[in-house]
Design an enzyme around this catalytic site. Structure first.
Site, short mmCIF file in Angstrom:
data_model
loop_
_atom_site.label_atom_id
_atom_site.label_comp_id
_atom_site.label_asym_id
_atom_site.label_seq_id
_atom_site.Cartn_x
_atom_site.Cartn_y
_atom_site.Cartn_z
N ARG A 242 0.80 -1.15 -0.02
CA ARG A 242 0.09 0.19 0.06
C ARG A 242 0.85 1.46 -0.04
O ARG A 242 1.89 1.49 0.55
CB ARG A 242 -0.76 0.12 1.23
CG ARG A 242 -1.81 -1.24 1.33
CD ARG A 242 -2.48 -1.11 2.67
NE ARG A 242 -3.28 -2.23 2.95
CZ ARG A 242 -3.39 -2.82 4.05
NH1 ARG A 242 -3.31 -2.26 5.14
NH2 ARG A 242 -4.01 -3.79 4.44
N GLU A 385 -2.15 -9.77 19.38
CA GLU A 385 -3.69 -9.35 19.34
C GLU A 385 -4.59 -10.22 19.65
O GLU A 385 -5.76 -10.17 20.20
CB GLU A 385 -3.73 -8.99 17.76
CG GLU A 385 -2.97 -7.76 17.19
CD GLU A 385 -3.04 -7.56 15.77
OE1 GLU A 385 -3.93 -6.77 15.31
OE2 GLU A 385 -2.16 -7.99 14.98
#
Length: 404
Positions: A242, A385
């Site tokens: 990205r 996470e």
């Protein structure tokens, strides 16, 4: 029997990652991955804490079949989904918008809102919904909890969250900065405070989550006040594929002059930009190997990556006013010593420095890599996470009357 286990599910479009944890002592009992769901040959990898990793391939047609495969693997280890010790299932949901500011027990209203957010998270929320509905069908009696990537960032002030565009247009289309990787930023900011021997409320931290996707956050006293990703995960740092920050007029230029469609530009900026667009590789290890061999395009890609990273460190230093620590995390942040060294180089006037020997150490433990004399601590804090999702899920169901 006390119900203290939480199953964490991260459902992607063609994969399901999972972990089973016992929250009485935060022990990981099993973890695994089902990938290539819906393809001719799918793959299952399952790793119990007290046994050998098992892998097998076969046809797994949909998420229902994938979760049944997960249940089967867990059952083989005596950890089945029918266990009375299972307290809840925690789901990673990428986009919660402004509505969800904390973990939430899932009901029809929650499902409808997650579905309503699909236009701002078209790649992620549909897959998250599929995983939730499948898990509900398998265990309709069990509390299902959504933990949102965006929720940690909902504490940003409007001055940081708003884009400077027409307010009515922005509100009509939910255009604002939401931020992502929130579970990682929450976990790492707290773990950094613990590493410093302080409470989260006492510490200002710049968290740098550097993986294939990358984001930075400014955390003041345990609350996010700014983050680099925006309406989508495209904004901010240079990433594996990205672009990160970009003059929006580039899009108009590519449409008018390049003759590209919106979908083609979307594909370019999300999948063919960043490191892979600059040098053809999005693996930092390979880029560093090429640099060592004198590859100029790899060197330029690395320099652009570091330049953007240093800009955000400086910007968030200004936002926070006082910085107690800069914490590197995720695949690149935890393992690429050259990235950490380059990101901090030349910032001695800001109190930042890296000790070469400490920076070279490889470890799975949180650690300081700055010299003892440094005014600002520089840390490497492995993210977790799944543990964060399990912790939030268990705290919610244990603190309510759901388990009583």
């Amino acid at each position: 029997m006390t119900s203290s286990r939480v199953l964490v599910l991260n459902s992607g479009s063609s994969s399901v990652k999972y972990q089973l944890l016992d929250m009485s002592d935060s022990r990981r009992l099993a973890q695994g991955l089902v990938e290539r769901i819906g393809e001719e040959t799918s793959r299952v990898k399952h790793s119990p804490a007290d046994g050998e990793t098992r892998e097998w391939s076969g046809a797994i047609s949909d998420h229902d079949a994938a979760l049944k495969a997960v249940a089967q693997e867990l059952s083989r280890d005596g950890l089945g989904l029918d266990s009375p010790e299972l307290a809840a299932i925690g789901h990673r949901v990428v986009h919660g918008g402004k509505y969800f500011t904390e973990p939430t027990v899932i009901d029809d209203t929650v499902l409808a809102e997650i579905e309503r957010l699909i236009p701002v998270a078209p790649l992620h929320n549909p897959a998250n919904l599929t995983g939730i509905r499948t898990a509900q069908a398998l265990r309709p009696d069990l509390p299902q909890v959504a933990v949102f990537d965006t929720s940690f960032h909902t504490t940003m002030p409007e001055s940081a969250a708003r884009y400077a565009i027409d307010v009515e247009t922005a509100d009509a289309h939910r255009i604002r900065r939401y931020g992502f990787h929130g579970t990682s930023h929450a976990y790492v900011s707290r773990a950094t405070a613990k590493l410093l021997g302080k409470a989260p409320e006492e510490v200002n931290v710049i968290v740098l989550h550097l993986g294939n996707g990358a984001s930075a956050s400014a955390v003041r006293g345990g609350r996010c006040v700014d983050t680099s990703m925006g309406l989508t995960p495209l904004e901010g740092l240079v990433m594996g594929t990205r672009s990160g920050d970009l003059d929006p007029a580039v899009i108009f230029h590519l449409m008018r002059v390049g003759g590209m469609s919106a979908d083609e530009i979307d594909n370019l900026l999300n999948k063919k930009s960043g490191l892979i667009g600059l040098c053809g590789d999005n693996d930092m290890r390979e880029i560093r190997r090429r640099i060592d061999e004198g590859d100029e395009s790899a060197q330029l890609a690395f320099d652009i990556y570091i330049h953007r990273l240093r800009k955000y460190i400086g910007a968030y230093y200004a936002v926070l006013g006082r910085v107690d620590a800069v914490a590197f995390t995720a695949g690149v942040g935890e393992n690429a010593s050259a990235v950490r060294e380059a990101a901090v180089a030349g910032l001695a006037e800001l109190g930042l420095a890296v000790d070469d020997e400490l920076n070279a150490v490889r470890s799975d433990e949180p650690r300081l890599i700055s010299p003892p004399s440094a005014r600002v601590a520089v840390a490497v804090v492995p993210t977790d996470e799944e543990l964060e999702i399990a912790t939030q899920t268990y705290a919610l169901v244990k603190g309510s009357d759901i388990l009583t």
